[in-house]
Write a protein that holds these residues in place. Structure first.
Motif, mmCIF file in Angstrom:
data_model
loop_
_atom_site.group_PDB
_atom_site.id
_atom_site.type_symbol
_atom_site.label_atom_id
_atom_site.label_comp_id
_atom_site.label_asym_id
_atom_site.label_seq_id
_atom_site.Cartn_x
_atom_site.Cartn_y
_atom_site.Cartn_z
ATOM 1 N N MET A 1 13.967 9.066 -37.249
ATOM 2 C CA MET A 1 12.781 8.869 -36.427
ATOM 3 C C MET A 1 13.173 8.768 -34.959
ATOM 4 N N ARG A 2 12.375 9.392 -34.122
ATOM 5 C CA ARG A 2 12.648 9.376 -32.689
ATOM 6 C C ARG A 2 11.504 8.698 -31.960
ATOM 7 N N HIS A 3 11.844 7.740 -31.104
ATOM 8 C CA HIS A 3 10.830 7.044 -30.321
ATOM 9 C C HIS A 3 10.922 7.476 -28.866
ATOM 10 N N ARG A 4 9.772 7.577 -28.214
ATOM 11 C CA ARG A 4 9.765 7.895 -26.803
ATOM 12 C C ARG A 4 10.394 6.735 -26.037
ATOM 13 N N THR A 5 11.161 7.067 -25.032
ATOM 14 C CA THR A 5 11.902 6.059 -24.292
ATOM 15 C C THR A 5 11.279 5.801 -22.920
ATOM 16 N N VAL A 6 11.723 4.723 -22.314
ATOM 17 C CA VAL A 6 11.277 4.393 -20.963
ATOM 18 C C VAL A 6 11.588 5.544 -20.006
ATOM 19 N N GLY A 7 12.763 6.175 -20.194
ATOM 20 C CA GLY A 7 13.143 7.283 -19.327
ATOM 21 C C GLY A 7 12.176 8.451 -19.390
ATOM 22 N N GLU A 8 11.533 8.654 -20.540
ATOM 23 C CA GLU A 8 10.566 9.735 -20.690
ATOM 24 C C GLU A 8 9.204 9.365 -20.121
ATOM 25 N N LEU A 9 8.895 8.086 -20.106
ATOM 26 C CA LEU A 9 7.574 7.634 -19.687
ATOM 27 C C LEU A 9 7.511 7.190 -18.228
ATOM 28 N N MET A 10 8.637 6.858 -17.650
ATOM 29 C CA MET A 10 8.659 6.296 -16.297
ATOM 30 C C MET A 10 8.275 7.331 -15.243
ATOM 31 N N THR A 11 7.911 6.825 -14.077
ATOM 32 C CA THR A 11 7.685 7.659 -12.908
ATOM 33 C C THR A 11 8.980 7.695 -12.105
ATOM 34 N N SER A 12 9.476 8.878 -11.848
ATOM 35 C CA SER A 12 10.692 9.012 -11.032
ATOM 36 C C SER A 12 10.287 9.324 -9.599
ATOM 37 N N GLY A 13 11.266 9.455 -8.721
ATOM 38 C CA GLY A 13 10.932 9.687 -7.317
ATOM 39 C C GLY A 13 10.180 8.513 -6.737
ATOM 40 N N VAL A 14 10.668 7.304 -7.006
ATOM 41 C CA VAL A 14 9.962 6.079 -6.645
ATOM 42 C C VAL A 14 9.998 5.827 -5.141
ATOM 43 N N VAL A 15 8.871 5.393 -4.602
ATOM 44 C CA VAL A 15 8.801 4.953 -3.208
ATOM 45 C C VAL A 15 9.585 3.657 -3.093
ATOM 46 N N ARG A 16 10.462 3.584 -2.078
ATOM 47 C CA ARG A 16 11.319 2.417 -1.906
ATOM 48 C C ARG A 16 11.065 1.750 -0.566
ATOM 49 N N ALA A 17 11.452 0.484 -0.503
ATOM 50 C CA ALA A 17 11.443 -0.244 0.762
ATOM 51 C C ALA A 17 12.727 -1.068 0.820
ATOM 52 N N HIS A 18 12.918 -1.751 1.952
ATOM 53 C CA HIS A 18 14.134 -2.529 2.155
ATOM 54 C C HIS A 18 13.788 -3.949 2.609
ATOM 55 N N PRO A 19 14.740 -4.850 2.567
ATOM 56 C CA PRO A 19 14.448 -6.235 2.948
ATOM 57 C C PRO A 19 13.867 -6.379 4.348
ATOM 58 N N ASP A 20 14.197 -5.456 5.252
ATOM 59 C CA ASP A 20 13.697 -5.563 6.623
ATOM 60 C C ASP A 20 12.437 -4.728 6.869
ATOM 61 N N THR A 21 11.887 -4.116 5.822
ATOM 62 C CA THR A 21 10.640 -3.358 5.972
ATOM 63 C C THR A 21 9.516 -4.311 6.365
ATOM 64 N N PRO A 22 8.767 -4.015 7.430
ATOM 65 C CA PRO A 22 7.719 -4.936 7.890
ATOM 66 C C PRO A 22 6.472 -4.915 7.014
ATOM 67 N N PHE A 23 5.703 -5.992 7.114
ATOM 68 C CA PHE A 23 4.486 -6.200 6.318
ATOM 69 C C PHE A 23 3.573 -4.978 6.381
ATOM 70 N N LYS A 24 3.249 -4.541 7.599
ATOM 71 C CA LYS A 24 2.278 -3.461 7.738
ATOM 72 C C LYS A 24 2.759 -2.172 7.081
ATOM 73 N N GLU A 25 4.072 -1.929 7.112
ATOM 74 C CA GLU A 25 4.584 -0.719 6.484
ATOM 75 C C GLU A 25 4.408 -0.763 4.969
ATOM 76 N N PHE A 26 4.509 -1.955 4.386
ATOM 77 C CA PHE A 26 4.240 -2.069 2.949
ATOM 78 C C PHE A 26 2.805 -1.678 2.643
ATOM 79 N N ALA A 27 1.862 -2.164 3.451
ATOM 80 C CA ALA A 27 0.458 -1.820 3.242
ATOM 81 C C ALA A 27 0.259 -0.312 3.351
ATOM 82 N N GLN A 28 0.946 0.322 4.304
ATOM 83 C CA GLN A 28 0.838 1.766 4.482
ATOM 84 C C GLN A 28 1.458 2.519 3.308
#
Length: 228
Positions: A1-28
Motif C-alpha cells: 500500500m502506498r500513502h500520499r506523503t507530505v512532499g506530494e501535498l506540500m506547496t513548494s516555492g515558499v515565500v520566505r522572510a528573515h528576522p529583520d524583515t519589517p512589520f509592513k513587509e510581512f503584511a505586503q
C-alpha cells in the motif's frame, strides 16, 4: 500500500522572510502572495519561526480603541512585547515546528492537532526549508474518488497485501465510506482487512459486515456457519 506523503501535498516555492524583515513587509507579503503565514528563516534557510495573520493582528488588538469605548487590552508581558514588535524576530511564533517530506498525512495531521497548528514548514535532511503544508493540503486526500479507493482496496489490500482473491470480499465505497461484506477463513484476516482499509488514503469510515470461519486469535473454531 502506498500513502500520499507530505512532499506530494506540500506547496513548494515558499515565500520566505528573515528576522529583520519589517512589520509592513510581512503584511505586503501576505497580501501579494495570497497566503496566511510566512516562515522566517536564518542565513542557511533553516526555519526559525512563522509569522501569520494572527501575529500581525495582535498589533491592532493591542492598540487603544480610537473611540474610547473599549477598555485597554489585557496582555501578558510576553504578549505585549510581541504586539509591539516591528520585525520578524519579535513577531514570529517560535520555535518553528516542522515536518519532513516523507511523512504520511497521519503523521503531519497528528502533529498539527497536538500542537494546534494550521500549517507546518517542511524541511529536508539538513533542516532547510523546501515547502509548507497546511490543513487544507492534508484534506486533499479526501478528494480521492470512490472508484480509486475501491480499486486500491481490491487490488492492493486484498490481493497485494493479504493475498486474497479480490472477489472474495464484496467492497462497496460511497462518499469515502467503505462497506466490507463476505466470509473469510480466519478472524485475523478480518481484523487485518478492516485495519488496512482504514489506512487507505481518502477513506472516511469502514463498515465491517465480514464473517470468518475460524477464530485463529484464540484457537477456537467458530462453527460451520462461521461468524457474521
Amino acid at each position: 500500500m502506498r500513502h500520499r506523503t507530505v512532499g506530494e501535498l506540500m506547496t513548494s516555492g515558499v515565500v520566505r522572510a528573515h528576522p529583520d524583515t519589517p512589520f509592513k513587509e510581512f503584511a505586503q507579503l501576505l497580501e501579494r502572495n495570497d497566503v496566511t503565514a510566512v516562515p522566517v528563516v536564518d542565513e542557511e534557510d533553516r526555519p526559525l519561526g512563522v509569522v501569520s495573520e494572527a501575529d500581525l493582528l495582535r498589533h491592532a488588538a493591542a492598540c487603544e480603541d480610537p473611540a474610547g469605548l473599549l477598555p485597554p487590552a489585557r496582555l501578558s508581558p510576553r504578549e505585549r512585547a510581541r504586539s509591539e514588535a516591528l520585525t520578524g524576530q519579535g513577531l514570529m511564533s517560535s520555535p518553528a515546528v516542522c515536518a519532513r517530506p516523507e511523512w504520511t498525512v497521519v503523521e503531519a495531521a497528528r502533529l498539527m492537532e497536538g500542537k494546534r497548528l494550521k500549517r507546518l514548514p517542511v524541511v529536508d535532511e539538513a533542516g532547510r526549508l523546501i515547502g509548507i503544508v497546511s490543513r487544507s493540503d492534508l484534506l486533499r486526500v479526501f478528494l480521492r474518488s470512490d472508484r480509486a479507493i475501491h480499486e486500491e482496496i481490491r487490488h492492493e489490500v486484498l490481493d497485494g497485501t493479504l493475498g486474497l482473491y479480490p472477489d472474495s470480499v464484496d467492497v462497496q465505497v460511497h462518499e469515502g465510506q467503505v462497506t466490507l461484506s463476505g466470509v473469510l477463513e480466519r478472524h485475523s484476516q478480518q481484523q487485518a482487512l478492516v485495519r488496512l482499509c482504514r489506512g487507505v488514503d481518502g477513506v472516511v469510515a469502514v463498515h465491517d459486515r465480514l464473517g470468518y470461519r475460524a477464530d485463529d486469535t484464540t484457537g477456537q473454531p467458530v462453527g460451520p456457519a462461521g461468524r457474521r
